[in-house]
Design a protein around this motif. Structure first.
Motif, mmCIF file in Angstrom:
data_model
loop_
_atom_site.group_PDB
_atom_site.id
_atom_site.type_symbol
_atom_site.label_atom_id
_atom_site.label_comp_id
_atom_site.label_asym_id
_atom_site.label_seq_id
_atom_site.Cartn_x
_atom_site.Cartn_y
_atom_site.Cartn_z
ATOM 1 N N SER A 31 23.798 110.378 45.050
ATOM 2 C CA SER A 31 24.316 111.934 45.307
ATOM 3 C C SER A 31 22.935 112.664 46.139
ATOM 4 C CB SER A 31 24.499 112.641 43.877
ATOM 5 O OG SER A 31 23.300 112.514 42.981
ATOM 6 N N LYS A 32 21.919 112.147 46.100
ATOM 7 C CA LYS A 32 20.592 112.698 46.999
ATOM 8 C C LYS A 32 19.650 111.675 47.341
ATOM 9 C CE LYS A 32 19.380 116.761 45.140
ATOM 10 N NZ LYS A 32 18.261 117.319 44.009
ATOM 11 N N VAL A 33 19.411 112.016 48.437
ATOM 12 C CA VAL A 33 17.979 111.099 49.218
ATOM 13 C C VAL A 33 17.150 112.185 49.672
ATOM 14 C CG1 VAL A 33 17.234 109.452 50.626
ATOM 15 C CG2 VAL A 33 19.454 109.236 49.441
ATOM 16 N N GLU A 34 15.820 111.908 49.188
ATOM 17 C CA GLU A 34 15.037 113.016 49.480
ATOM 18 C C GLU A 34 13.627 112.184 50.086
ATOM 19 O OE1 GLU A 34 15.029 116.887 47.138
ATOM 20 O OE2 GLU A 34 14.425 115.127 45.775
ATOM 21 N N ARG A 35 13.243 112.608 51.302
ATOM 22 C CA ARG A 35 11.906 111.932 51.876
ATOM 23 C C ARG A 35 10.890 112.946 52.008
ATOM 24 N NH1 ARG A 35 16.500 109.495 53.941
ATOM 25 N NH2 ARG A 35 16.483 107.283 54.275
ATOM 26 N N THR A 36 9.702 112.492 51.469
ATOM 27 C CA THR A 36 8.597 113.631 51.462
ATOM 28 C C THR A 36 7.319 112.628 51.994
ATOM 29 O OG1 THR A 36 9.480 114.868 49.518
ATOM 30 C CG2 THR A 36 6.985 115.084 50.437
ATOM 31 N N GLY A 37 7.039 112.681 53.213
ATOM 32 C CA GLY A 37 6.098 111.851 53.749
ATOM 33 C C GLY A 37 6.848 110.399 53.844
ATOM 34 N N ASP A 38 5.782 109.527 53.267
ATOM 35 C CA ASP A 38 6.224 108.107 53.287
ATOM 36 C C ASP A 38 7.207 107.851 51.781
ATOM 37 O OD1 ASP A 38 5.235 107.514 55.669
ATOM 38 O OD2 ASP A 38 3.257 107.119 54.585
ATOM 39 N N ALA A 39 7.201 108.832 50.867
ATOM 40 C CA ALA A 39 8.039 108.502 49.590
ATOM 41 C C ALA A 39 9.418 109.110 49.751
ATOM 42 C CB ALA A 39 7.224 109.741 48.565
ATOM 43 N N ILE A 40 10.328 108.027 49.072
ATOM 44 C CA ILE A 40 11.739 108.396 49.229
ATOM 45 C C ILE A 40 12.062 108.536 47.666
ATOM 46 C CG2 ILE A 40 13.844 107.422 49.688
ATOM 47 C CD1 ILE A 40 12.654 106.096 52.126
ATOM 48 N N SER A 41 12.832 109.617 47.493
ATOM 49 C CA SER A 41 13.188 109.707 45.846
ATOM 50 C C SER A 41 14.877 109.787 45.852
ATOM 51 C CB SER A 41 12.829 110.964 45.314
ATOM 52 O OG SER A 41 11.410 111.201 45.204
ATOM 53 N N ILE A 42 15.400 108.890 44.879
ATOM 54 C CA ILE A 42 16.914 108.906 45.203
ATOM 55 C C ILE A 42 17.527 109.383 43.728
ATOM 56 C CG2 ILE A 42 18.578 107.145 45.360
ATOM 57 C CD1 ILE A 42 16.877 105.479 47.192
ATOM 58 N N SER A 43 18.644 109.824 43.922
ATOM 59 C CA SER A 43 19.001 110.398 42.485
ATOM 60 C C SER A 43 20.757 110.053 42.515
ATOM 61 C CB SER A 43 19.099 111.927 42.332
ATOM 62 O OG SER A 43 17.808 112.610 42.507
ATOM 63 N N PHE A 44 21.172 109.792 41.485
ATOM 64 C CA PHE A 44 22.538 109.553 41.669
ATOM 65 C C PHE A 44 23.538 110.059 40.576
ATOM 66 C CE2 PHE A 44 20.254 107.136 38.311
ATOM 67 C CZ PHE A 44 21.115 106.629 37.459
ATOM 68 N N ALA A 45 24.769 109.967 40.605
ATOM 69 C CA ALA A 45 25.744 110.747 39.569
ATOM 70 C C ALA A 45 26.294 109.537 38.843
ATOM 71 C CB ALA A 45 26.700 111.494 40.611
ATOM 72 N N GLY A 46 26.835 109.781 37.830
ATOM 73 C CA GLY A 46 27.512 108.716 37.054
ATOM 74 C C GLY A 46 28.027 109.328 35.529
ATOM 75 N N HIS A 47 29.068 108.383 35.146
ATOM 76 C CA HIS A 47 29.241 108.440 33.679
ATOM 77 C C HIS A 47 28.404 107.541 32.785
ATOM 78 C CE1 HIS A 47 33.591 110.223 34.392
ATOM 79 N NE2 HIS A 47 32.657 111.166 34.878
ATOM 80 N N THR A 48 28.544 107.737 31.478
ATOM 81 C CA THR A 48 27.708 107.291 30.372
ATOM 82 C C THR A 48 26.068 107.305 30.846
ATOM 83 O OG1 THR A 48 29.267 105.406 30.591
ATOM 84 C CG2 THR A 48 27.234 104.784 29.473
ATOM 85 N N ASP A 91 15.472 97.921 46.130
ATOM 86 C CA ASP A 91 15.081 99.086 45.839
ATOM 87 C C ASP A 91 13.718 99.034 46.913
ATOM 88 O OD1 ASP A 91 14.892 101.290 44.611
ATOM 89 O OD2 ASP A 91 13.513 100.854 43.310
ATOM 90 N N GLN A 92 13.149 97.898 47.609
ATOM 91 C CA GLN A 92 12.233 98.010 48.649
ATOM 92 C C GLN A 92 12.717 98.405 49.806
ATOM 93 O OE1 GLN A 92 12.430 95.349 46.349
ATOM 94 N NE2 GLN A 92 10.873 96.621 45.311
ATOM 95 N N GLN A 93 14.191 98.678 49.931
ATOM 96 C CA GLN A 93 14.858 99.029 51.401
ATOM 97 C C GLN A 93 15.414 100.492 51.019
ATOM 98 O OE1 GLN A 93 17.285 95.301 51.060
ATOM 99 N NE2 GLN A 93 16.624 95.118 53.383
ATOM 100 N N ARG A 94 14.762 101.313 50.379
ATOM 101 C CA ARG A 94 15.205 102.687 50.090
ATOM 102 C C ARG A 94 15.435 103.562 51.357
ATOM 103 N NH1 ARG A 94 12.678 105.737 44.705
ATOM 104 N NH2 ARG A 94 12.988 104.013 43.303
ATOM 105 N N ASP A 95 14.642 103.187 52.485
ATOM 106 C CA ASP A 95 14.758 103.886 53.738
ATOM 107 C C ASP A 95 16.150 103.676 54.380
ATOM 108 O OD1 ASP A 95 13.979 101.009 54.065
ATOM 109 O OD2 ASP A 95 13.342 101.453 56.047
ATOM 110 N N GLN A 96 16.949 102.679 53.704
ATOM 111 C CA GLN A 96 18.104 102.407 54.429
ATOM 112 C C GLN A 96 19.412 103.318 53.360
ATOM 113 O OE1 GLN A 96 19.043 98.511 55.832
ATOM 114 N NE2 GLN A 96 16.715 98.150 55.530
#
Length: 237
Positions: free
Chosen positions: A193-210, A164-169
């Motif tokens: 399903s989504k990667v957003e970069r706002t300045g130095d912050a990286i937010s990651i979203s994902f799709a899934g079942h359960t 998780d410390q390698q979110r930039d990749q």
């Protein structure tokens, strides 16, 4: 001419009024000074709360804060587009592709992630496979178990492990896995399903079942849903 008593009283009152008006004018002039702006009338301002600032003391509006730009990711390849189209079409329970792949009760996350990888172009083998007969329990362990899936990817080299410390990749279409209790196994699997970069912050979203989701936040998953959990990724070439 002899004035009556009532006439004398009236004249006295009139003179007094004139003198009062003149005195008031002198007082106003003395207060305002010669450089004061001319007005046509002077009224007494209503009393105000001492804590209420005067109109001239009010802060003036500042310029609006510039909006922070959210960087968009690179264009998706045809393979990743097909993968993302599949997960967004089948993440909701009412749209499960159960006729082909079946459903693993309340633990269908890897079954769904495996389907997404097939949509992307991966092919089955002896370790990772499903008969595609509508019964998910007939699939191999690597197809339906998060930990077995992790070991399969590591053994085959189909993707590169990231922390998780390698979110930039991390990029859309990659695989995300979670260890809720930090025991070393994997408890949940999804598709980024989504990667957003706002300045130095990286937010990651994902799709899934359960806990079906199309854009579930990784941060929410490891801080609110499972506080202290850890996210891992597989970067798929």
């Amino acid at each position: 001419m002899q004035l009556t008593r009532w006439q004398r009283l009236g004249l006295t009152a009139a003179v007094g009024a004139v003198l009062a008006v003149g005195a008031t004018a002198l007082v106003v002039q003395a207060i305002e000074g010669p450089d004061a702006p001319s007005t046509t009338a002077h009224t007494t301002a209503p009393a105000t709360d001492a804590a209420t600032p005067a109109a001239t003391d009010r802060a003036t509006p500042t310029d609006p804060v510039d909006a922070v730009e959210v960087e968009s990711g690179p264009a998706l390849s045809a393979e990743v587009s097909a993968q993302l189209d599949y997960v967004l079409a089948h993440w909701d329970e009412k749209d499960y592709n159960s006729a082909d792949w079946g459903v693993l009760g309340i633990n269908d996350c890897v079954n769904f992630a495996s389907q997404a990888m097939i949509a992307r172009g991966w092919t089955m083998d002896d370790v990772w496979s499903s008969p595609k007969n509508g019964n998910a329990y007939d699939a191999s362990a690597a197809w339906r178990s998060s930990t077995a899936f992790m070991k399969y990817i590591a053994a085959t080299g189909k993707a590169t492990a990231l922390t998780d410390q390698q979110r930039d990749q991390v990029k859309v279409g990659d695989i995300v896995q979670f260890d809720w209790d930090n025991t070393g196994d994997r408890d949940h699997t999804g598709i980024v399903s989504k990667v957003e970069r706002t300045g130095d912050a990286i937010s990651i979203s994902f799709a899934g079942h359960t806990l079906n989701s199309d854009y579930r936040s990784v941060d929410t998953a490891i801080t609110e849903d499972h506080p202290g959990g850890t996210a891992y990724y597989w970067s798929v070439p």
